[in-house]
Design a protein around this motif. Structure first.
Motif, PDB file in Angstrom:
ATOM      1  N   TYR A 180       0.841  -1.202   0.000  1.00 58.45           N
ATOM      2  CA  TYR A 180       0.000   0.000   0.000  1.00 58.45           C
ATOM      3  C   TYR A 180       0.874   1.249   0.000  1.00 58.45           C
ATOM      4  O   TYR A 180       0.651   2.186  -0.765  1.00 58.45           O
ATOM      5  CB  TYR A 180      -0.890  -0.045   1.244  1.00 58.45           C
ATOM      6  N   GLU A 181       1.901   1.230   0.838  1.00 61.77           N
ATOM      7  CA  GLU A 181       2.807   2.379   0.913  1.00 61.77           C
ATOM      8  C   GLU A 181       3.542   2.590  -0.404  1.00 61.77           C
ATOM      9  O   GLU A 181       3.680   3.718  -0.873  1.00 61.77           O
ATOM     10  CB  GLU A 181       3.833   2.169   2.037  1.00 61.77           C
ATOM     11  N   ARG A 206       2.598   1.739  -3.414  1.00 59.77           N
ATOM     12  CA  ARG A 206       1.681   2.269  -4.423  1.00 59.77           C
ATOM     13  C   ARG A 206       1.367   3.739  -4.145  1.00 59.77           C
ATOM     14  O   ARG A 206       1.329   4.566  -5.058  1.00 59.77           O
ATOM     15  CB  ARG A 206       0.398   1.438  -4.467  1.00 59.77           C
ATOM     16  N   ALA A 207       1.160   4.059  -2.865  1.00 60.28           N
ATOM     17  CA  ALA A 207       0.838   5.446  -2.516  1.00 60.28           C
ATOM     18  C   ALA A 207       1.996   6.381  -2.885  1.00 60.28           C
ATOM     19  O   ALA A 207       1.794   7.435  -3.483  1.00 60.28           O
ATOM     20  CB  ALA A 207       0.522   5.549  -1.022  1.00 60.28           C
TER      21      ALA A 207
END
Lengths: 516, 349
Positions: B221-222, B224-225
């Motif tokens: 998630y990190e 991609r963010a």
């Protein structure tokens, strides 16, 4: 149509301009005429179609149907140069000037080769000085644009248009970045321009300015022209209703008990960031049950103040206290964990990740903690449930939690951000321009939520360029100018004009400014 | 001509346009085959047959795809976080050098212990090779495109030096190659008698793991963010620098596994030509796959198939193997174009 202007020749004619984007009709058969020596105010909320219309006029977009004629000649569609050469000049909200060049160079740029032997610098200066005199646009042609104030830069933009022999001036939200005094100067310039036979389209959503400066008003709503009227024959309230389509009552501000100091800055300074000033020995207290309004022209240190309180930067000097104590490590995570809600200025650049869906955006600050993740593994069900709760509770209009947030309107995006930060029941809320670009429905909703938070004892910092918004909502008002913060003024203790003096950078005593 | 963004691309756009890009690639390749004086349909048929038409061809394609899956994953992981790793080639060679160093008898352990140890050490070496440019980027803002690209040549020269010096096989008749790996350090074949080693299985597992990391973990998630909006990630409290470092370790490690798998699986020794640009081709693979880990597997098979098929076609009808390079370049360009067109509509004004 009655009035004095109707005998003057038509200089600009928009004829049944229609433009659609997918299912959205941005402009629906809009027609109106602009006559010589006339100021038309183009009034409408954000998203009413004002910008689309101007982009069509300037050839940035091609209309689906309809035509634009300047001085009787129809402009070829989709050609940005056509409008310019026909004598239409535009002053954008965001200036298009080169900071590292002088005023003269910026004005002349693009009209002739600057560094060739043939360039007649003296002639150009002479011409600019004539324009400066004729229109009352005081600015030094040899000053570097980078050193000018926002008001001066706007004058350079206007000079640029006049230098290119513009007979029609279009000003897009020209007062948004000005102090009240600078606004008065601008209006004086516009009156001179009109007296000299120019015509002006003045785009705005500020009603008192529209009333003050225009001869006629054209009101757009949802892409349609809903009214075209002489300014003298109408009033603010009628225009507001026309613009919004319904009567809007301002939120009622009830007295709330003032609590203890929740967050405090003492003598805080931060380094300058490029052209943006850092904070200069700032003192600020935010108490529970209070909305602290921060008025100021954009780019005067608001971002630095917001970032210090929100954990993005640590003060270079001075002390930040949270609940009376200096926090050990100050970071966005520490701020969020400590109950500080942050609503950033730019929803697209810092508030959300546009290509993430609503669920992923909802947990942007919280993904690292239970129930949204455990031992590094995401719990997507919990995140989706959280997003659904925000969508329901904050009335986010969207197809569902799996929708990419890029596809939402600004208002719905802001509601998601609002829900994301308020669901954690914070006791400090930092809101930087929380209603910029929102329609009146979303704007009212955001204000109600901030007032509700204040009602339950939270402290709110409201940063805004809109003095009316600040004055309507704040219990205490500070003015920020070049990184210096004014003392706090209690509600009702200062008039707009008095605050305007502070906005322009006066009143900050010698003792307040930092020598180092 | 202007581009207007499309709010919500339709399914026809998202699937149809890439399919059209592939079709156009085939058409252009046919045209070139005609220019080279061969009937286009038979050329394409021969490529297809040469890539997938027999057991031998298929195994050859799978073998060729193996390093491409690793380098493709390495690039995809890094690009997802907008870490522009152009240096998979260097990381591959770092992994290969470690494999040749530890696998030629330096460690006399049983296979079950030795292989995982060598693989881990290789990954570590590749990770370090990418760590350096990444730290330079996060600390000093040095452009990683330049540093990772240039490191490819530095590492390759360094490998060349090792192969002329300490790693040189004393029994190698003077050729710049390492000694052969001991049997315990060789990746076994998946099925006895078939020329396909476990490197391919490892590559598939790696793809699944990367998918799991990206879709289901906070690290994914990190990453991609950080890739999609660095400013928003920073604002929300995601530690951008550390996330880029972790991304670099993962990416460098994956690229190094390509080197490990080639030396321990296919070749059995280190030479200066174990990679005909797998690190660079990995970029094509990752782009064709839209950075999706499973897409990388498919794209790697496609790219490997084109290369292997073109070799065999060339032997049969004499059309130069350059056709393979042209096909891949065309496929990449058209795919990038197709992707843009799924998001933008062209207006002829």
């Amino acid at each position: 149509m009655a009035g004095t202007a109707h005998k003057a020749p038509v200089v600009l004619r928009l004829d049944r301009i229609t433009k659609t984007f997918g299912a959205l009709t941005a402009n629906d058969a809009i027609s109106f005429d602009l006559r010589e020596g006339e100021v038309i105010a183009l009034l409408g909320e954000n998203g009413a179609g004002k910008t689309t219309l101007m982009n069509i006029l300037f050839g940035q977009y091609t209309a689906d149907s309809g035509s634009v004629a300047v001085f009787g000649k129809t402009l070829p569609p989709g050609n940005p140069r056509a409008a310019l050469t026909a004598g239409v000049g535009m002053v954008h909200q965001h200036f298009t000037l080169a900071d590292n060049m002088t005023v003269l160079e910026n004005i002349v740029l693009g009209t002739q080769p600057l560094w060739k032997a043939g360039f007649n610098r003296a002639g150009a200066r002479q011409r600019i000085l004539e324009l400066v005199g004729a229109y009352g646009l005081s600015v030094d042609p040899d000053a570097l644009v980078g050193s000018l104030t926002v008001g001066e830069r706007q004058r350079v933009e206007i000079l640029k248009a006049l230098y290119r022999d513009a007979r029609i001036l279009i000003l897009d939200e020209p007062t948004a970045v000005l102090t009240p005094q600078e606004t008065d100067d601008l209006f004086a310039t516009l009156r001179k321009a009109v007296a000299l036979g120019l015509s002006v389209i003045f785009i705005s959503h500020k009603l008192h300015e529209v009333m003050a400066v225009s001869d006629r008003v054209v009101v757009l709503r949802h892409g349609r022209l809903v009214a075209e009227t002489e300014t003298a024959a109408t009033d603010k309230y009628t225009l507001a209703e026309l613009m919004v389509g319904a009567r809007i009552d301002p939120p009622a501000v009830q007295a709330a008990p003032v609590g203890r100091v929740l967050i405090e800055l003492e003598n805080v300074s931060t380094p300058d960031r490029g052209a943006a000033p850092g904070l200069k020995s700032v003192h600020l207290k935010i108490r529970g049950g209070q909305i602290v309004g921060l008025a100021g022209v954009s780019g005067n240190g608001q971002a630095a103040l917001f970032d210090v309180l929100g954990g993005l930067i640590t003060p270079a000097r001075g002390v930040l206290r949270r609940d009376g104590a200096v926090p050990g490590r100050w970071s966005p995570r520490a701020a969020v964990a400590g109950g500080i809600a942050r609503i950033p200025e730019d929803r697209h650049k810092t508030g959300t990740i546009p290509d993430f869906n609503l669920t992923e955006n909802a947990v942007l600050e919280l993904y690292g903690q239970p129930p949204f993740s455990r031992r590094g593994w995401l719990n997507r069900g919990a995140a989706r449930a959280f997003a659904r709760r925000i969508i329901d509770a904050y009335d986010v209009r969207c197809p569902g939690p799996e929708t990419r947030i890029r596809l939402l309107s600004g208002g719905n995006m802001q509601k998601l951000i609002l829900g994301r930060v308020l669901e954690t029941v914070p006791d400090v809320i930092l809101a930087n321009q929380p209603v910029r670009g929102l329609d009146i429905g979303a704007l009212t909703y955001v204000h109600e939520q901030l007032l509700a938070a204040r009602g339950r004892g939270a402290g709110v910092l409201l940063i805004s360029e809109d003095l009316d918004e600040i004055m309507a909502l704040s219990d205490v008002i500070h003015v920020i100018s070049e990184g210096r913060l004014s003392p706090g003024f209690e509600r009702g203790s200062k008039t707009t004009a008095e605050l305007g003096v502070w906005l322009a950078g006066h009143g900050f005593g010698e003792g307040d400014s930092d020598a180092a | 001509m202007r581009l207007e963004p499309v709010a919500q691309p339709t399914l026809i756009r998202t699937i149809g346009l890439p399919a059209l890009a592939l079709a156009a690639t085939v058409a252009i390749a046919s045209l070139l085959a005609m220019v080279a004086g061969a009937p286009p349909l038979s050329v394409l048929g021969l490529i297809l047959q040469g890539a997938f038409g027999s057991k031998f061809a298929l195994l050859e394609t799978l073998n060729r795809a193996t390093p491409l899956i690793f380098t493709g994953l390495a690039v995809a992981v890094a690009f997802r976080a907008r870490l522009w790793n152009i240096g998979a080639e260097a990381q591959l060679y770092a992994g290969a050098v470690v494999t040749a160093t530890l696998g030629t008898g330096a460690l006399a352990w049983p296979s079950g212990l030795l292989l995982p140890s060598i693989a881990s050490a290789a990954m570590l070496a590749g990770a370090i090779v990418l760590l350096v440019p990444t730290v330079l980027k996060t600390r000093f803002g040095v452009d990683e495109v330049v540093t990772t690209l240039l490191l490819n040549f530095v590492v390759l020269l360094w490998v060349s030096m090792l192969l002329e010096g300490p790693l040189k096989d004393p029994m190698g008749m003077g050729w710049p190659k390492s000694a052969r790996l001991i049997p315990e350090a060789r990746l076994p074949r998946i099925v006895e008698g078939l020329r396909l080693h476990w490197g391919f299985g490892l590559a598939l597992i790696a793809a699944a793991v990367i998918w799991l990391v990206q879709a289901r973990t906070t690290l994914g998630y990190e990453m991609r963010a950080v890739g999609l909006n660095r400013a928003a990630a920073k604002f929300a409290g995601i530690p951008v620098g550390p996330v880029l470092i972790k991304t670099a370790l993962l990416s460098g490690g994956l690229a190094a596994l390509a080197g490990f798998s080639e030396v321990a699986g296919l070749k059995g020794s280190l030479t200066l030509d174990i990679s005909p640009g797998f690190g660079y081709t990995g970029i094509i693979v990752a782009m064709l796959a839209l950075l999706n880990p499973f897409g990388v597997v498919v794209a790697a098979l496609f790219v490997a198939g084109v290369f292997v098929g073109a070799d065999s076609m060339s032997r049969a009808v004499g059309v130069p193997t350059y056709l393979a390079d042209i096909m891949l370049a065309t496929a990449l360009l058209l795919m990038v174009l197709a992707l843009m067109l799924t998001r933008f509509r062209v207006r002829w004004a």
